[in-house]
Scaffold this active site. Structure first.
Site, PDB file in Angstrom:
ATOM      1  N   HIS A  71       0.981  -1.259   0.085  1.00  0.00           N
ATOM      2  CA  HIS A  71      -0.042   0.090   0.011  1.00  0.00           C
ATOM      3  C   HIS A  71       0.809   1.124  -0.142  1.00  0.00           C
ATOM      4  O   HIS A  71       0.579   2.044  -0.787  1.00  0.00           O
ATOM      5  CB  HIS A  71      -0.953   0.048   1.194  1.00  0.00           C
ATOM      6  CG  HIS A  71      -1.868  -0.962   0.993  1.00  0.00           C
ATOM      7  ND1 HIS A  71      -2.128  -2.241   1.656  1.00  0.00           N
ATOM      8  CD2 HIS A  71      -2.890  -1.086   0.087  1.00  0.00           C
ATOM      9  CE1 HIS A  71      -3.115  -3.070   1.157  1.00  0.00           C
ATOM     10  NE2 HIS A  71      -3.837  -2.243   0.184  1.00  0.00           N
ATOM     11  N   ASP A 166      -6.632   0.128  -7.357  1.00  0.00           N
ATOM     12  CA  ASP A 166      -6.302  -0.839  -6.393  1.00  0.00           C
ATOM     13  C   ASP A 166      -7.187  -2.175  -6.605  1.00  0.00           C
ATOM     14  O   ASP A 166      -7.946  -2.343  -5.648  1.00  0.00           O
ATOM     15  CB  ASP A 166      -6.135  -0.583  -5.133  1.00  0.00           C
ATOM     16  CG  ASP A 166      -5.753  -1.305  -4.294  1.00  0.00           C
ATOM     17  OD1 ASP A 166      -4.913  -2.429  -4.480  1.00  0.00           O
ATOM     18  OD2 ASP A 166      -6.104  -1.333  -2.988  1.00  0.00           O
TER      19      ASP A 166
HETATM   20  N1  SAM Z   1      -3.962  -5.354  -3.330  1.00  0.00           N
HETATM   21  C1  SAM Z   1      -4.734  -6.216  -4.172  1.00  0.00           C
HETATM   22  C2  SAM Z   1      -4.188  -6.837  -5.339  1.00  0.00           C
HETATM   23  O1  SAM Z   1      -3.233  -6.700  -5.804  1.00  0.00           O
HETATM   24  O2  SAM Z   1      -4.689  -8.005  -5.700  1.00  0.00           O
HETATM   25  C3  SAM Z   1      -6.003  -5.383  -4.665  1.00  0.00           C
HETATM   26  C4  SAM Z   1      -6.829  -5.574  -3.267  1.00  0.00           C
HETATM   27  S1  SAM Z   1      -8.593  -4.734  -3.005  1.00  0.00           S
HETATM   28  C5  SAM Z   1      -9.192  -6.013  -1.910  1.00  0.00           C
HETATM   29  C6  SAM Z   1      -9.182  -5.426  -4.562  1.00  0.00           C
HETATM   30  C7  SAM Z   1     -10.853  -4.620  -4.661  1.00  0.00           C
HETATM   31  O3  SAM Z   1     -11.147  -4.346  -5.979  1.00  0.00           O
HETATM   32  C8  SAM Z   1     -11.604  -5.755  -4.008  1.00  0.00           C
HETATM   33  O4  SAM Z   1     -12.254  -5.103  -2.848  1.00  0.00           O
HETATM   34  C9  SAM Z   1     -12.871  -5.776  -5.155  1.00  0.00           C
HETATM   35  O5  SAM Z   1     -14.190  -5.926  -4.645  1.00  0.00           O
HETATM   36  C10 SAM Z   1     -12.464  -4.654  -6.078  1.00  0.00           C
HETATM   37  N2  SAM Z   1     -13.075  -4.400  -7.570  1.00  0.00           N
HETATM   38  C11 SAM Z   1     -12.827  -5.637  -8.252  1.00  0.00           C
HETATM   39  N3  SAM Z   1     -13.412  -5.113  -9.411  1.00  0.00           N
HETATM   40  C12 SAM Z   1     -13.949  -3.996  -9.279  1.00  0.00           C
HETATM   41  C13 SAM Z   1     -14.567  -3.077 -10.138  1.00  0.00           C
HETATM   42  N4  SAM Z   1     -14.954  -3.594 -11.434  1.00  0.00           N
HETATM   43  N5  SAM Z   1     -15.070  -1.958  -9.629  1.00  0.00           N
HETATM   44  C14 SAM Z   1     -14.629  -1.734  -8.291  1.00  0.00           C
HETATM   45  N6  SAM Z   1     -14.011  -2.342  -7.423  1.00  0.00           N
HETATM   46  C15 SAM Z   1     -13.675  -3.537  -8.039  1.00  0.00           C
END
Ligand code: SAM
Length: 315
Positions: A71, A166
């Site tokens: 992060h 992210d």
């Molecule tokens: N650090 C992580 C990685 O590199 O794999 C990413 C972590 S963060 C938890 C990822 C977030 O992206 C999740 O909470 C998921 O719900 C969100 N996400 C996935 N697709 C998305 C979209 N189309 N729009 C908004 N959020 C999304």
């Protein structure tokens, strides 16, 4: 449910598969949560050595052991590249740790965080409060539940100074597949101010996996097809099985133009302290690649500009 938990030798194990032939196995001390949401399977496991860990669709998102590396590296190089970031967009970032790092900068007046999955947020607030460390209570943060792509289609033009993508990795059939294409970065460009800066996580430059290399170099090419300044950087993140890639796209400011003195001055003026990984002298070195990655970024035959009708995905 795709939570990849197996019992063997009297222990519970979580297996993160990296291909049909390889993966990483972690012994689980405790399962804190297992569930399924609108868009993905969700697990919070306490892993030996790594501590509390968020797993989505069988893939580690962050662990207590090293989430701060990911992060800090995702957020601060981009935040210091912009001289005065006030309005910030986050797409994804469900743990709240990306928002936590952004909110360290006193210049920030508002952060809009758009995540598709309300259950991820609920689970992270309950089981992983040490990842967000109060960020969800900061009055500068507004959380919007929805698809980041759809949000951008209706976002006000030129509103944000900086944007952080992210999201989960681009996985076939996954919710984030269209958050890595040229059409998507054009929408990011549109919502950014005249000197806006963006950053995205960009999967791994691990040379043993062709899908990862194709994807990471393609994300770099795709950001570069929209933003005049595109810079690739990387950091070592143990729970991501090694090197992790990031791509910064910028309309005018180049992160490579910043001296360590300027980085120090910006961090100091904004009241950013207590960082554990990122610092002013590290800033430029993050962008320095070993020869093999430099060569891959310059020419990897399978890499291409990603389009909605021809995205790339990883295992
Ligand atoms: N650090 C992580 C990685 O590199 O794999 C990413 C972590 S963060 C938890 C990822 C977030 O992206 C999740 O909470 C998921 O719900 C969100 N996400 C996935 N697709 C998305 C979209 N189309 N729009 C908004 N959020 C999304």
């Amino acid at each position: 449910m795709k939570d990849n938990l197996i019992e063997r030798d009297g222990k519970l194990w979580f297996v993160e598969y990296h291909s049909d032939y390889t993966g990483h196995v972690y012994a689980v001390r405790r399962v804190l949560y297992r569930g399924e949401s609108c868009c993905q399977s969700i697990g919070v496991y306490d892993l030996y050595h790594y501590g509390k860990t968020l797993v989505l669709d069988g893939k580690i998102q962050s662990t207590a052991c090293d989430e701060w590396v990911y992060h800090e590296v995702l957020v601060h190089p981009m935040m210091v590249t912009h001289p005065e970031p006030k309005r910030v967009l986050v797409i994804g970032g469900g743990e709240g740790a990306t928002a936590r790092e952004i909110l360290r900068h006193k210049t920030v007046e508002e952060v809009h965080m758009v995540d598709i999955d309300s259950l991820v947020l609920k689970v992270c607030k309950k089981y992983l409060p040490e990842f967000s460390r109060g960020a969800f209570k900061d009055p500068r943060l507004s959380v919007i539940i929805g698809d980041g792509r759809k949000f951008l289609e209706n976002a006000k033009q030129g509103f944000y100074d900086v944007a952080v993508i992210d999201a989960t990795d681009p996985i076939e059939g996954g919710p984030a597949l269209l958050l890595y294409t040229k059409e998507f970065y054009e929408l990011v460009w549109r919502c950014l101010s005249e000197d806006g800066v963006m950053v995205t996580q960009a999967v791994s430059p691990s040379y043993e996996f062709e899908d990862q290399i194709t994807c990471t170099v393609s994300i770099f090419r795709t950001v570069g097809s929209v933003f005049p300044i595109a810079r690739y950087y990387r950091a070592y993140i143990p729970s991501f099985d090694g090197e992790w890639g990031f791509v910064l796209g910028s309309k005018t400011h180049d992160p490579l133009d910043l001296s360590a003195e300027v980085v120090d001055e910006r961090l100091r003026r904004r009241g950013v302290d207590g960082l554990k990984y990122y610092h002013s002298r590290l800033h430029r070195s993050l962008f320095t690649m070993p020869k093999n990655i430099k060569e891959l970024l310059e020419s990897f035959p399978k890499a291409r500009v990603l389009r909605d009708n021809e995205p790339a995905f990883v295992y």
